[in-house]
Design a protein around this motif. Structure first.
Motif, mmCIF file in Angstrom:
data_model
loop_
_atom_site.group_PDB
_atom_site.id
_atom_site.type_symbol
_atom_site.label_atom_id
_atom_site.label_comp_id
_atom_site.label_asym_id
_atom_site.label_seq_id
_atom_site.Cartn_x
_atom_site.Cartn_y
_atom_site.Cartn_z
ATOM 1 N N CYS A 1 0.710 -1.148 0.079
ATOM 2 C CA CYS A 1 -0.089 -0.083 0.278
ATOM 3 C C CYS A 1 0.861 1.448 -0.077
ATOM 4 N N ARG A 2 2.143 1.250 0.611
ATOM 5 C CA ARG A 2 2.986 2.207 0.369
ATOM 6 C C ARG A 2 2.627 3.417 1.516
ATOM 7 N N GLU A 3 1.548 3.205 2.065
ATOM 8 C CA GLU A 3 0.988 4.246 3.004
ATOM 9 C C GLU A 3 0.803 3.806 4.484
ATOM 10 N N CYS A 4 0.596 2.753 4.708
ATOM 11 C CA CYS A 4 0.393 2.363 6.260
ATOM 12 C C CYS A 4 1.698 2.487 6.867
ATOM 13 N N CYS B 1 4.596 0.179 5.982
ATOM 14 C CA CYS B 1 5.103 0.495 4.576
ATOM 15 C C CYS B 1 5.921 1.802 4.987
ATOM 16 N N CYS C 1 2.989 -5.220 5.487
ATOM 17 C CA CYS C 1 1.997 -4.176 5.121
ATOM 18 C C CYS C 1 0.588 -4.426 5.603
ATOM 19 N N ASP C 2 -0.045 -3.545 6.312
ATOM 20 C CA ASP C 2 -1.415 -3.758 7.097
ATOM 21 C C ASP C 2 -2.256 -4.291 5.739
HETATM 22 ZN ZN LIG Z 1 1.240 -0.816 3.816
#
Ligand SMILES: [Zn+2]
Ligand SMILES: [Zn+2]
Length: 318
Positions: free
Chosen positions: A100-103, A106, A114-115
């Motif tokens: 996701c690159r946002e949690c 990450c 990653c969540d």
């Molecule tokens: Zn993530």
């Protein structure tokens, strides 16, 4: 006259059923994206996980499956948003191609946790399209730049492939617990992961003990850097090792009894489990954990920055 750009099919090896084995197959690649790196595959390691997926041992295989997540290749094209790679670069792709690159995980460089679940290189689901991902038993692959690592010039490309899964799987937990000169580290199992684990622990300055069930592996263990080899079926040898180790890296991929090994940890010792994915049988006796404040820790591959780190580490210490 109008012309359409046609992207040629990708030639790969795929399994179509648990007992089909691998056979030549072709698939249409997804459309290229601005942050994609297009890679001509030069080498791909064979990981035990590949065999599990081909044979559907974990009941989660999406057929046809194209395995392979220890990929070394040459960049053939880079999208307009790519900043770190150019055509001709030798690069690697490991077990993941997206997350996701946002949690928070990450953002901490722990894309493997990653969540929302990281997207695996094969048998994963591509986030934008919902398509199944296909791996490295193939002539080429396109991967988001953030999931591509650079192969240092000093590393021979073919031998670098296993670092991308077996290597990072064993390096990451040893680094996480901070193995340092003077520590005593045990490694259980002498397969692909065990070889790497011995070498990393040794390179980090530890005194390494290999545990193996087979006498035949004694010499091999010593050749690869283990100072001591304990044949784990030998009760007397196991008793001699009791309470002696700061860490044990357990790489055995099949069901086995952890209790005799846990007894070899000293007070505050940590047991690092990276190979076995099935429930523990027999169960762990908690008394030795309590009596010596010992810990049991699991670990899964490593994040992208750590995957680059392990390649650089190997280039330096080879
Ligand atoms: Zn993530
Ligand atoms: Zn693997």
């Amino acid at each position: 006259m109008t012309s359409t750009v046609s992207i040629p099919s990708v030639r790969a090896y795929a399994a179509h059923a648990p007992d089909s084995g691998l056979a030549p197959w072709q698939y249409e690649p997804r459309d290229p994206r601005p942050d994609d790196v297009a890679i001509e595959i030069l080498y791909c390691g064979v990981c035990h996980t590949d065999i599990h997926f081909v044979e559907n041992d974990w009941g989660m295989t999406l057929y046809p499956v194209v395995p392979g997540h220890e990929i070394i290749g040459r960049v053939t094209a880079a999208g307009p948003e790519v900043t770190r790679f150019k055509p001709g670069d030798i690069v690697g792709v490991g077990c993941m191609v997206d997350s996701c690159r946002e949690c928070s995980n990450c953002r901490d460089g722990l894309e493997q946790y990653c969540d929302q679940g990281s997207v695996f290189t094969y048998n994963g689901i591509d986030r934008p399209t919902g398509r199944v991902t296909y791996g490295g038993y193939s002539e080429r692959i396109q991967v988001k730049e953030a999931f591509v690592v650079s192969v240092p010039d000093k590393l021979e490309p073919a031998s670098a492939a296993p670092i991308l899964c077996a290597g990072i799987t064993t390096y990451s937990p040893l680094r996480h617990v901070g193995v340092k000169p003077g520590d005593r580290v045990g490694v259980v199992g002498m397969g692909g992961l065990g070889h790497m684990g011995i070498k990393f622990a040794r390179a980090m300055g530890a005194e390494v003990t290999l545990f193996t069930r087979t006498e035949a592996k004694v010499e091999e263990g010593k050749r690869n850097g283990a100072e001591h080899v304990v044949v784990s079926s030998d009760v007397e040898e196991m008793e001699k090792a009791a309470g002696s180790l700061h860490y044990i890296l357990d790489t055995a991929p099949v069901e086995h009894d952890l209790n005799p090994y846990i007894a070899c940890l000293r007070v505050d010792g940590t047991y690092l489990l990276v190979g076995q994915l099935t429930p523990l049988n027999p169960p762990i006796n908690p008394v030795p954990l309590l009596m010596g404040r010992r810990s049991l820790m699991g670990s899964l591959i490593g994040g992208m920055s750590e995957t680059q780190e392990v390649l650089d580490f190997c280039a330096e210490y080879q």
